[in-house]
Design an enzyme around this catalytic site. Structure first.
Site, mmCIF file in Angstrom:
data_model
loop_
_atom_site.group_PDB
_atom_site.id
_atom_site.type_symbol
_atom_site.label_atom_id
_atom_site.label_comp_id
_atom_site.label_asym_id
_atom_site.label_seq_id
_atom_site.Cartn_x
_atom_site.Cartn_y
_atom_site.Cartn_z
ATOM 1 C CD GLN A 170 -2.640 -1.292 2.556
ATOM 2 O OE1 GLN A 170 -2.012 -1.223 3.613
ATOM 3 N NE2 GLN A 170 -3.932 -1.538 2.533
ATOM 4 C CG ASP A 202 -8.145 4.295 6.169
ATOM 5 O OD1 ASP A 202 -8.605 3.716 7.174
ATOM 6 O OD2 ASP A 202 -7.061 4.012 5.651
ATOM 7 C CE1 TYR A 206 -0.147 7.794 11.347
ATOM 8 C CE2 TYR A 206 -2.123 6.956 10.270
ATOM 9 C CZ TYR A 206 -1.338 7.083 11.404
ATOM 10 O OH TYR A 206 -1.737 6.521 12.584
ATOM 11 C CD GLU A 209 4.737 11.400 3.372
ATOM 12 O OE1 GLU A 209 3.635 10.835 3.538
ATOM 13 O OE2 GLU A 209 5.004 12.087 2.362
ATOM 14 C CD GLU A 244 -8.497 4.993 10.720
ATOM 15 O OE1 GLU A 244 -8.263 3.914 11.285
ATOM 16 O OE2 GLU A 244 -7.868 5.378 9.725
ATOM 17 C CG ASP A 310 -9.170 -1.677 11.804
ATOM 18 O OD1 ASP A 310 -9.087 -2.520 10.891
ATOM 19 O OD2 ASP A 310 -9.091 -0.460 11.605
#
Length: 544
Positions: A170, A202, A206, A209, A244, A310
């Site tokens: 991914q 989702d 993140y 970076e 999320e 999850d």
């Protein structure tokens, strides 16, 4: 359907796995036609919104979170026309639909990535994050500690490393590239224009970076979300974005912005502390995390849950708390996964109906919009012998007959084995049997949801924590306008008494909401209540 733009604040959301709900065509896996046939069940249950796990074309190496095409339906789940029919029928019953949008990464089978890896000069090369060495962003933690040794993976085609925060199949998208942002906006437009009511975003912490950081919750990530929200507000009214972000409350608070980022965000740290409190028989874990939860904009809402697709995540607890949770809830090693526990609610509560009811009573009365995981309304079990998180994604148990009424296929054809053990097996735990009597868990859950929806105070009201001397009793008052609801819960396996300081509501009559019975009026003296093991009360405080 109502046009209230804040519909999500009062919502009771049902999370469903399309593949696991109902198989209409007999191929061993559920699809949209099957889900459409079961909409009456969901309407009767009383939920107001359906959250769908990913249903896009995918290699299904991560149960659909590895998306290979954002603009279509996995052929096993049906066609776009099947989805449109489902959407239309859901809306006809007053049910809103929330879909998944995996912003952070794609499958390595996605055409975007296939182009990006084909050569270093390909126009889509910069749609992902590449490096000649695996030494960049060293301060970023590894999330899937059981399977990944690095956040970098070697690509033998283009002879370089690509960045991935989740599985190595991914690859992460590069949100520093405006073309990526534009492409994801086109995806959102496609589904919102079709009629989808909300999107769960989702893995949003993140997206961006930066060297020398944890690569989580960065200011640039919030800029991406603000931009997407602005576009949603400009083109679509009444739509909802749900973040999320498995982070501490103070960090999650940033995903609301000034009411200009996400409408909702999950309150991950609350969930393990609810389990901790009931095992410790002490309200402290719940009170502590609620006191550490900041105020959020008036138009925003928390999403709360007991269990989901999850593992029961233990990322946002201390090392000591994590060890305690493992000792109490995951004594069998197979139950552990990454930093979590892969069990459903009923097995975590050892099948104790009183504790299952108490946990749901707290979920429905604490701040936020509650989310139910499919099958938990009947107390379904799990299968920790299946790999990854698949043990909590088994077929819905509709009756005690062939394949639990889920599918007409041969049992060997099913996408997953049905739970068949003596305690949680489909012969003992199924919808049909629980529909037959008023005191089943399913019937009780219907009443609980109906009571929750009878007032807006739970979804929109403030909370005031009370402090009885008995630490085994959790008590709080929810208030909205002139309405007050007192919640008192015994977290203990033994009967308990509690004296509550309710003087500010002197003269009010507590009316027990489940039975409508009047309790003695509140006076100057401490208000004495006795509660049986794991018992809870909801009282309307009514002034005469």
């Amino acid at each position: 359907m109502e046009s209230d733009a804040l519909w999500y604040k009062d919502a009771v959301i049902y999370e469903v796995h399309v593949r696991g709900f109902y198989d209409a065509d007999g191929d061993g896996a559920g699809e949209f036609r099957g889900l459409t046939l079961k909409l009456d069940y969901l309407a009767d249950l009383g939920v107001s919104a359906i959250w769908l796990l990913p249903f896009y074309p995918s290699p299904l190496r991560d149960d659909g979170y590895d998306i290979a095409d954002y603009g279509n339906i996995h052929q096993a789940y049906g066609t776009l026309d099947d989805f449109r029919m489902f959407l239309e029928e859901a809306h006809r019953r007053g049910l809103r639909v929330i879909t998944e949008l995996v912003l952070n990464h794609t499958s390595d089978q996605h055409p975007w990535f296939q182009e990006a890896r084909s050569s270093r000069t390909n126009p889509r090369r910069d749609w992902y994050v590449w490096s000649d060495t695996p030494d960049r962003y060293k301060q970023a933690r590894i999330i899937f500690t059981d399977t990944e040794l690095s956040n970098w993976a070697w690509d033998p085609v283009s002879k370089s490393y690509y960045w991935h925060r989740f599985f190595n199949h991914q690859p992460d998208l590069n949100y520093d590239n405006p073309a990526v942002r534009e492409a994801m906006w086109e995806v959102m437009k496609f589904w919102f224009a079709m009629g989808v009511d909300g999107m769960r975003l989702d893995a949003v912490p993140y997206l961006v970076e930066r060297e020398g950081t944890s690569c989580e919750n960065l200011a640039e990530t919030h800029e991406v979300l603000r931009d997407l929200r602005q576009r949603v507000d400009a083109e679509f009214s009444g739509k909802m974005l749900l973040a999320e972000a498995n982070q501490w409350p103070r960090d999650v608070r940033e995903y609301f912005g000034n009411g200009d980022q996400c409408h909702m965000a999950f309150h991950f740290p609350l969930m393990p502390r609810m389990f901790m409190a009931i095992k410790l028989e002490d309200r402290k874990p719940i009170v502590d995390i609620l006191e550490r939860t900041p105020e959020i904009p008036a138009s925003c809402q928390w999403g709360t849950f007991l269990r989901n697709h999850d593992e029961l995540t233990l990322e946002m607890v201390t090392d000591e708390e994590r060890d305690y949770m493992y000792d109490e809830f995951a004594r069998e090693r197979r139950a552990k996964l990454n930093l979590g526990i892969r069990r459903r609610l009923a097995p975590l509560m050892e099948g104790d109906r009183r504790r299952i009811e108490l946990m749901n009573g707290l979920l429905m009365s604490l701040p936020g919009s509650p989310i139910l995981y499919y099958g938990d309304e009947i107390g379904m079990g799990d299968n920790i012998y299946l790999g990854d998180r698949n043990g909590v994604r088994t077929p819905m148990q509709w009756n005690g007959g062939w394949n639990a009424g889920f599918s007409s296929a041969d049992p060997e054809q099913l996408y997953s084995p049905i739970i068949s053990n003596p305690i949680y097996g489909y012969q003992a735990v199924n919808v049909e049997s629980q529909r037959r009597f008023d005191h089943s868990l399913l019937s009780w859950m219907k009443r609980l949801i109906r009571l929750r929806k009878s007032t807006r105070v739970f979804g929109r009201g403030a909370i005031e924590l009370l402090a009885p001397e008995n630490h085994r009793v959790l008590a709080y008052v929810r208030s909205l306008g002139s309405e007050r609801i007192l919640v008192v819960a015994n977290l203990s396996s033994q009967a308990q008494a509690a004296e509550l300081d309710l003087r500010r509501w002197k003269g009010a009559i507590p009316i027990e909401m489940f039975g409508g019975n009047l309790f003695p009026p509140i006076g100057d003296a401490p208000y004495l209540l006795t509660l049986g093991p794991y018992q809870f009360y909801w009282f309307r405080l009514r002034r005469l």
